[in-house]
Motif scaffolding. Structure first.
Motif, short mmCIF file in Angstrom:
data_model
loop_
_atom_site.label_atom_id
_atom_site.label_comp_id
_atom_site.label_asym_id
_atom_site.label_seq_id
_atom_site.Cartn_x
_atom_site.Cartn_y
_atom_site.Cartn_z
N GLN A 128 0.80 -1.22 0.00
CA GLN A 128 0.00 0.00 0.00
C GLN A 128 0.84 1.28 0.00
O GLN A 128 0.58 2.20 -0.75
N ASN A 135 -10.65 1.54 4.62
CA ASN A 135 -10.40 2.94 4.28
C ASN A 135 -11.61 3.43 3.49
O ASN A 135 -11.65 3.28 2.27
N ASP A 162 -7.02 -0.84 2.60
CA ASP A 162 -5.58 -0.66 2.48
C ASP A 162 -4.93 -1.96 2.94
O ASP A 162 -5.36 -2.54 3.93
N TYR A 219 -1.36 -4.12 3.96
CA TYR A 219 -0.01 -3.94 4.49
C TYR A 219 0.66 -5.29 4.69
O TYR A 219 0.03 -6.24 5.16
#
Length: 76
Positions: free
Chosen positions: A22, A40, A45, A47
């Motif tokens: 991201q 979001n 998002d 990670y």
């Protein structure tokens, strides 16, 4: 009254396809990798685990500092 939360909707899942991390194209999440998903608005998002751990550790420290401040102002 419902109890509110400062923590947004978060999930841990497995990437269905390879994609860039991201926050940085230097990190790549490969198909089958475990990743952290954070809501979001209407999207997610994603990670990688190493960065997710750093983000969580940093946010725990921030929340602890807020808790300490609230405790300090609520004591006579």
């Amino acid at each position: 009254m419902a109890i509110k939360s400062l923590v947004t909707h978060v999930e841990i899942d497995i990437a269905g396809k390879a994609h860039n991390f991201q926050a940085s194209a230097k990190h790549r999440i490969e198909k089958g990798d475990v990743r952290l998903k954070v809501r979001n608005s209407r999207s997610w998002d994603h990670y990688c685990l190493n960065c997710a751990k750093k983000i969580i550790e940093r946010d725990i420290k921030k929340l602890k500092a807020i808790q300490d401040r609230l405790t300090a102002v609520s004591q006579p």
